[in-house]
Design an enzyme around this catalytic site. Structure first.
Site, PDB file in Angstrom:
ATOM      1  N   GLY A  12      -0.504 -12.210   8.258  1.00 57.49           N
ATOM      2  CA  GLY A  12      -1.920 -11.232   8.933  1.00 57.49           C
ATOM      3  C   GLY A  12      -0.356 -10.404   9.729  1.00 57.49           C
ATOM      4  NE  ARG A  66     -13.943 -18.263  -7.504  1.00 60.99           N
ATOM      5  CZ  ARG A  66     -12.663 -17.464  -7.287  1.00 60.99           C
ATOM      6  NH1 ARG A  66     -11.303 -17.932  -7.437  1.00 60.99           N
ATOM      7  NH2 ARG A  66     -12.067 -16.311  -6.851  1.00 60.99           N
ATOM      8  CG  LEU A  94     -11.514  -9.914  -4.031  1.00 57.16           C
ATOM      9  CD1 LEU A  94     -11.779  -8.443  -4.038  1.00 57.16           C
ATOM     10  CD2 LEU A  94     -11.844 -10.527  -3.135  1.00 57.16           C
ATOM     11  CG  ASN A 108      -3.984  -6.324  -2.635  1.00 58.33           C
ATOM     12  OD1 ASN A 108      -3.266  -6.758  -1.770  1.00 58.33           O
ATOM     13  ND2 ASN A 108      -3.091  -5.824  -3.847  1.00 58.33           N
ATOM     14  CG  HIS A 110       2.067  -5.944  -4.805  1.00 56.93           C
ATOM     15  ND1 HIS A 110       1.698  -7.034  -5.141  1.00 56.93           N
ATOM     16  CD2 HIS A 110       3.195  -5.778  -5.776  1.00 56.93           C
ATOM     17  CE1 HIS A 110       2.315  -8.275  -6.587  1.00 56.93           C
ATOM     18  NE2 HIS A 110       3.338  -7.005  -6.677  1.00 56.93           N
ATOM     19  CG  ASP A 151      -0.920  -6.875  -7.996  1.00 54.29           C
ATOM     20  OD1 ASP A 151      -0.100  -7.911  -8.345  1.00 54.29           O
ATOM     21  OD2 ASP A 151      -1.664  -6.751  -7.285  1.00 54.29           O
ATOM     22  CD  GLN A 179      14.123  -0.830   6.225  1.00 55.86           C
ATOM     23  OE1 GLN A 179      14.284  -0.338   4.947  1.00 55.86           O
ATOM     24  NE2 GLN A 179      15.121  -0.785   6.732  1.00 55.86           N
TER      25      GLN A 179
HETATM   26  C1  GRF Z   1       2.427  -9.273   2.083  1.00 55.33           C
HETATM   27  O1  GRF Z   1       3.570  -9.163   2.297  1.00 55.33           O
HETATM   28  C2  GRF Z   1       1.756  -8.037   1.478  1.00 55.33           C
HETATM   29  O2  GRF Z   1       1.859  -6.985   0.771  1.00 55.33           O
HETATM   30  C3  GRF Z   1       1.423  -9.434   0.582  1.00 55.33           C
HETATM   31  O3  GRF Z   1       1.312 -10.887   1.207  1.00 55.33           O
HETATM   32  C4  GRF Z   1       1.617 -10.887   2.318  1.00 55.33           C
HETATM   33  C5  GRF Z   1       0.928 -10.701   3.643  1.00 55.33           C
HETATM   34  O4  GRF Z   1       1.247 -11.309   4.859  1.00 55.33           O
HETATM   35  N1  GRF Z   1       0.076  -9.055  -0.431  1.00 55.33           N
HETATM   36  P1  GRF Z   1       1.037 -11.184   6.748  1.00 55.33           P
HETATM   37  O5  GRF Z   1      -0.147 -11.898   6.056  1.00 55.33           O
HETATM   38  O6  GRF Z   1       0.347  -9.468   6.508  1.00 55.33           O
HETATM   39  O7  GRF Z   1       1.976 -11.480   7.647  1.00 55.33           O
END
Ligand code: GRF
Length: 204
Positions: A12, A66, A94, A108, A110, A151, A179
């Protein structure tokens, strides 16, 4: 006021970046109505509770199928009546029903510069392992709208991060978070709250 639901599966840190940005005013007119996790032991749930935010776990193991799990997830989202759904390290694909209901209102984060190192199986450390294996000099993070694919939704914003000699997947993951991710995800939510990014479809 922009009402958001944040969906998580792990530590998180991106959720924390959103919580902190709302607290210090970098994100305007936004309220986290609920945090939803598919993992009961996700530390992200602790972060939500520590911030006084409603936090619920919807675990696959607690549902007979599911489909039942997907319905429970949708019900937990609907109860919070979100204007925007934020996937912040949420590792569940989802259901088509959820995508249909919230299409154009789900974003999202990524940890790569999509279309590099994304899609099926590319999540968490795996993304950074592949980036290092390929020998890229620059990587980064992407915030995109979520569609039926993995994605594949329209890209909203990206931020590049240098790969440095001696990087391990863990070191690189941390730098990409610090960063890029913890900066562009709160910024994107603020731009949506201000209306400079429009959500495609209203609440149904
Ligand atoms: C992050 O690197 C995010 O980009 C990816 O999963 C990771 C989750 O990290 N989808 P956190 O739980 O927010 O620390």
């Amino acid at each position: 006021m922009l009402n958001i639901v944040v969906m998580v599966s792990g530590g998180g840190t991106n959720l924390q970046a959103i919580i902190d940005a709302i607290a210090d005013g970098r994100i305007h007119d936004t309220r986290i109505a609920r945090v939803i996790s598919n993992k009961k032991d996700a530390y992200a749930l602790e972060r939500a509770k520590n911030a006084g935010i409603d936090a619920v776990a919807v675990a696959r193991a607690d549902h007979g199928s599911r489909e039942e799990f997907d319905r429970a997830l949708l019900a937990a989202m609907d109860e919070a009546e979100p204007d925007l759904v934020v996937l912040a390290g949420f590792l569940v694909v989802l259901s088509p029903e959820i995508i249909r209901k919230y299409k154009g209102r789900i974003i999202n984060i990524h940890p790569s510069l999509i279309p590099s190192f994304c899609g099926e199986g590319f999540y968490g450390l795996k993304v950074h392992e592949e980036a290092l294996k390929r020998g890229v000099k620059v990587t980064g993070a992407t915030v995109h709208f979520v569609d039926e694919g993995c994605d594949t939704g329209p890209i909203i914003t990206q931020k590049a991060v240098e790969v440095e000699p001696g990087d391990t997947p863990e070191i690189l993951q941390r730098r990409v978070m610090e960063q890029a991710e913890w900066i562009i995800l709160p910024e994107t939510i603020d731009r949506i709250a201000k209306g400079s990014i429009t959500l495609k479809e209203e609440k149904k």
